[in-house]
Scaffold this motif. Structure first.
Motif, PDB file in Angstrom:
ATOM      1  N   LEU A  96      34.839 -34.972  11.074  1.00  0.00           N
ATOM      2  CA  LEU A  96      34.042 -35.055  11.853  1.00  0.00           C
ATOM      3  C   LEU A  96      32.714 -34.449  11.743  1.00  0.00           C
ATOM      4  N   SER A  97      33.248 -33.195  10.600  1.00  0.00           N
ATOM      5  CA  SER A  97      32.110 -32.807  10.434  1.00  0.00           C
ATOM      6  C   SER A  97      31.454 -33.456   8.941  1.00  0.00           C
ATOM      7  N   GLN A  98      31.919 -34.280   8.060  1.00  0.00           N
ATOM      8  CA  GLN A  98      31.031 -34.979   6.767  1.00  0.00           C
ATOM      9  C   GLN A  98      30.832 -36.263   7.835  1.00  0.00           C
ATOM     10  N   ALA A  99      30.988 -36.891   8.631  1.00  0.00           N
ATOM     11  CA  ALA A  99      30.139 -38.021   9.847  1.00  0.00           C
ATOM     12  C   ALA A  99      29.275 -37.771  10.306  1.00  0.00           C
ATOM     13  N   ILE A 100      29.092 -35.998  10.706  1.00  0.00           N
ATOM     14  CA  ILE A 100      27.755 -35.745  11.299  1.00  0.00           C
ATOM     15  C   ILE A 100      26.812 -35.901  10.663  1.00  0.00           C
ATOM     16  N   ARG A 101      27.360 -34.801   9.853  1.00  0.00           N
ATOM     17  CA  ARG A 101      26.538 -34.772   7.755  1.00  0.00           C
ATOM     18  C   ARG A 101      25.550 -36.206   7.380  1.00  0.00           C
ATOM     19  N   VAL A 102      26.543 -36.533   7.509  1.00  0.00           N
ATOM     20  CA  VAL A 102      26.356 -38.498   7.029  1.00  0.00           C
ATOM     21  C   VAL A 102      24.969 -38.858   7.715  1.00  0.00           C
ATOM     22  N   LEU A 103      25.141 -37.967   9.387  1.00  0.00           N
ATOM     23  CA  LEU A 103      24.457 -38.748  10.412  1.00  0.00           C
ATOM     24  C   LEU A 103      22.734 -38.095  10.609  1.00  0.00           C
ATOM     25  N   MET A 104      23.023 -37.160  10.108  1.00  0.00           N
ATOM     26  CA  MET A 104      21.338 -36.248   9.551  1.00  0.00           C
ATOM     27  C   MET A 104      21.188 -36.677   8.595  1.00  0.00           C
ATOM     28  N   GLY A 105      21.887 -37.244   7.872  1.00  0.00           N
ATOM     29  CA  GLY A 105      21.284 -37.824   6.384  1.00  0.00           C
ATOM     30  C   GLY A 105      21.214 -36.313   5.341  1.00  0.00           C
TER      31      GLY A 105
END
Length: 266
Positions: A245-254
């Protein structure tokens, strides 16, 4: 308005099961009577709902007097956003069916079954016949045999079959969603701002708030002068644990190199 997405999203059954898990209370409506509050609403494996209502209330008395015939009823559950939004209701779920009393000989076993999955403190207030409950806060345990289930949210209204509902599970992050969204809003506003930069230009003029979080993505609420707009930002693929989840949010943030958010310890 909700932006369309080609990525995976929760099924209707998953959305309903997650709403069941998050809803702190529910209202039970029987024609001709005032709605009764139901602090316990638990979906059983046989496809019925175990619910509680005040033992001295009109609903409980009507159901007991109806015997095996039961009475038609509608259970309404409201899924509220964990933030003080302009419109706090995220979804409504209506469960329609026939309401029957639970025989006294089955109450204790059913309470144990429910408590094993959901140790709701209100279970201690059920009138199980042992005489140890507070008379001012007693509840009767009833069973609602489901005829239909409908959910309504910003995407519209949709029904779901009982087999699909029983086969679905709540989102793995439903228990921690409130903590994450509140923490994101209060301590990581920069994350919300980065996510907001992914929105269409026409939606960036309003106030952007975190609305929802699940294994498929993040939902934002844009509170604009022209009304509220809900937008889903999907993950590249569904996630199942905190690390993912943390990684996916970081990716969404760019910004995949940033440290992940950490849920505030309670």
């Amino acid at each position: 308005m909700t932006e369309p997405s080609t990525k995976a999203t929760p099924t209707t059954a998953e959305r309903i099961r997650s709403a069941f898990a998050r809803a702190g209370g529910a209202m039970l409506a029987v024609e001709g009577l005032e709605p009764a509050e139901s602090p316990v609403h638990h979906l059983l494996d046989d496809g019925s709902f175990a619910i509680t209502v005040p033992v001295d209330g009109a609903v409980a008395q009507l159901v007991v007097s109806a015997g095996q015939a039961g009475v038609q009823a509608v259970l309404e559950m409201t899924d509220y956003a964990p933030l003080p939004l302009r419109e706090p209701v995220r979804s409504l779920v209506w469960v329609r069916g026939r309401l029957r009393d639970v025989p006294a000989s089955e109450v204790s076993a059913l309470l144990d079954l429910i408590a094993a999955e959901d140790p709701n403190p209100a279970l201690l207030q059920v009138n199980s016949g042992n005489g140890d409950t507070d008379r001012d806060t007693r509840y009767a345990l009833l069973r609602l045999e489901i005829d239909s289930v409908v959910v309504a949210d910003s995407t519209g209204a949709e029904s779901v079959g009982l087999s699909a509902l029983l086969g679905a599970r709540p989102d793995p992050f439903s228990a921690m969603e409130s903590c994450w969204l509140q923490h994101m809003e209060s301590a990581h506003r920069e994350v919300v701002d980065r996510l907001a930069s992914r929105l269409p230009v026409s939606l960036r003029r309003g106030r952007v708030r975190p609305l929802g979080l699940d294994r498929y993505g993040v939902q934002l609420r844009v509170e604009g002068d022209d009304g509220d707009h809900d937008v889903r930002l999907p993950f590249a693929r569904p996630v199942d644990d905190i690390s993912g989840l943390s990684q996916a949010i970081r990716v969404l943030m760019g910004c995949p190199f940033l440290n992940g958010l950490r849920a505030r310890r309670l």
